[in-house]
Design a protein around this motif. Structure first.
Motif, PDB file in Angstrom:
ATOM      1  N   ILE A  38       0.836  -1.205   0.000  1.00 17.63           N
ATOM      2  CA  ILE A  38       0.000   0.000   0.000  1.00 17.63           C
ATOM      3  C   ILE A  38       0.870   1.253   0.000  1.00 17.63           C
ATOM      4  N   GLU A  39       1.951   1.240   0.747  1.00 13.95           N
ATOM      5  CA  GLU A  39       2.836   2.406   0.769  1.00 13.95           C
ATOM      6  C   GLU A  39       3.486   2.613  -0.593  1.00 13.95           C
ATOM      7  N   PRO A  99     -10.799  -6.677  -4.734  1.00 13.57           N
ATOM      8  CA  PRO A  99      -9.800  -7.575  -4.151  1.00 13.57           C
ATOM      9  C   PRO A  99      -8.390  -7.058  -4.376  1.00 13.57           C
ATOM     10  N   GLY A 100      -7.509  -7.452  -3.484  1.00  9.44           N
ATOM     11  CA  GLY A 100      -6.104  -7.120  -3.625  1.00  9.44           C
ATOM     12  C   GLY A 100      -5.245  -8.358  -3.483  1.00  9.44           C
ATOM     13  N   LEU A 101      -4.202  -8.247  -2.724  1.00 11.52           N
ATOM     14  CA  LEU A 101      -3.231  -9.320  -2.526  1.00 11.52           C
ATOM     15  C   LEU A 101      -3.877 -10.547  -1.888  1.00 11.52           C
ATOM     16  N   LEU A 102      -3.530 -11.720  -2.395  1.00 11.11           N
ATOM     17  CA  LEU A 102      -4.026 -12.979  -1.831  1.00 11.11           C
ATOM     18  C   LEU A 102      -2.851 -13.813  -1.314  1.00 11.11           C
ATOM     19  N   THR A 246       3.498  -1.649 -11.716  1.00  7.16           N
ATOM     20  CA  THR A 246       4.608  -2.604 -11.741  1.00  7.16           C
ATOM     21  C   THR A 246       5.384  -2.566 -10.433  1.00  7.16           C
ATOM     22  N   ALA A 247       5.546  -1.390  -9.876  1.00  4.87           N
ATOM     23  CA  ALA A 247       6.278  -1.248  -8.611  1.00  4.87           C
ATOM     24  C   ALA A 247       5.575  -1.985  -7.482  1.00  4.87           C
ATOM     25  N   ARG A 251       7.027  -5.099  -5.313  1.00  9.23           N
ATOM     26  CA  ARG A 251       7.075  -5.032  -3.851  1.00  9.23           C
ATOM     27  C   ARG A 251       6.413  -6.267  -3.244  1.00  9.23           C
ATOM     28  N   ILE A 252       5.279  -6.671  -3.796  1.00  9.35           N
ATOM     29  CA  ILE A 252       4.588  -7.864  -3.292  1.00  9.35           C
ATOM     30  C   ILE A 252       5.467  -9.097  -3.476  1.00  9.35           C
ATOM     31  N   ARG A 253       6.060  -9.218  -4.648  1.00  6.03           N
ATOM     32  CA  ARG A 253       6.909 -10.380  -4.918  1.00  6.03           C
ATOM     33  C   ARG A 253       8.082 -10.435  -3.942  1.00  6.03           C
TER      34      ARG A 253
END
Length: 272
Positions: A38-39, A99-102, A246-247, A251-253
């Motif tokens: 989120i940041e 929905p967002g990150l799972l 993409t950023a 970040r999630i990855r």
């Protein structure tokens, strides 16, 4: 995504005319991959003229309490079963916007490499909270280890197990502690993010027998708002940034040890 894009186009003029961008979008989060992603999205949003204030909570009650009080415009920390329980218990007037990150769920074992190698009476650790226990039981059913009462679905509890051919012994454990319980049982349900947070991503990678994927979208972290604020153009714009950046994906990855087995991006599989 088409519906979201259409709404954004229709509301862009409103943003420009009313100066709503002057008011920061306040989003409540919990620490870890959720807050980090989120940041990252907030940094991109600011570059586009949308001010975003990220407010971090260290527990799971505050984000909903603050949202109900109007201290937040949205929060991003809960999946749908958690939200449904909160609405039922507190009569919140909330709605899941997108929905967002799972964080993927998995079944892990240090003792066997195949489900068929589990012995009769094996000890299996599952989450002790109703919002997550059903998710683990569904995965155990998918593995062919149990059969649940018809219609129990994601709300299933241990009482809904109608077929247990291996006479598995179930141990109920608090969700974050399932990682530690792995050494004491034959098989354990677990959320991959807990393994990463505990510095045990390698164990989750090497000892995961089965993982959920984007079809498990009910358990994705959702953007949640009050019903009367669900169409806030600032929030819709921010969600679009989050889902297309993409950023944010990088970040999630990184938050999931660069292992795509550990998480899913369900909006890519099921666009809005």
């Amino acid at each position: 995504m088409k519906r979201l894009t259409t709404l954004l186009a229709a509301l862009t003029a409103l943003l420009l005319c009313t100066g709503l961008h002057a008011q920061p979008l306040r989003i409540g989060v919990t620490p870890g991959a959720i807050a980090d992603s989120i940041e990252t999205a907030a940094q991109e949003a600011r570059k586009r003229g949308l001010d975003v204030k990220v407010i971090e909570f260290t527990e799971w009650t505050g984000p909903n309490t603050a949202l109900a009080a109007g201290d937040l415009d949205a929060n991003y920390f809960q999946h749908l079963p958690f939200l449904e329980n909160a609405v039922k218990d507190r009569a919140y007037k909330f709605v899941a916007v997108a929905p967002g990150l799972l964080p993927n769920q998995g079944l892990f074992s240090l003792k066997v490499r195949r489900f068929q190698d589990l012995k009769e009476g094996a000890r299996v650790a599952v989450a002790n909270d109703p919002a997550n226990q059903g998710r683990g039981l569904l995965l155990l059913e998918r593995a062919g280890l149990i059969q649940l009462r018809e219609g129990s679905g994601a709300r299933a509890t241990l009482n809904d197990i109608v077929v247990n051919p291996r006479k598995l012994n179930f141990v109920e454990v608090e969700g974050p502690q399932l990682v530690r319980a792995l050494e004491d049982v034959d098989l354990a349900q677990g959320v991959t993010s807990h393994y990463v947070a505990a510095g045990k991503a390698d164990i989750a990678d090497k000892h995961g027998l089965l993982y959920t994927g984007p079809e498990d979208v009910r358990y994705a972290i959702h953007f949640v708002a009050r019903q009367d604020k669900a169409s806030d153009p600032r929030l819709l714009q921010f969600i679009q940034i989050y889902q297309t950046s993409t950023a944010v994906r990088e970040r999630i990855r990184a938050s999931y040890a660069h292992n795509e087995k550990f998480y899913s991006l369900p909006w890519l599989a099921r666009p809005l």
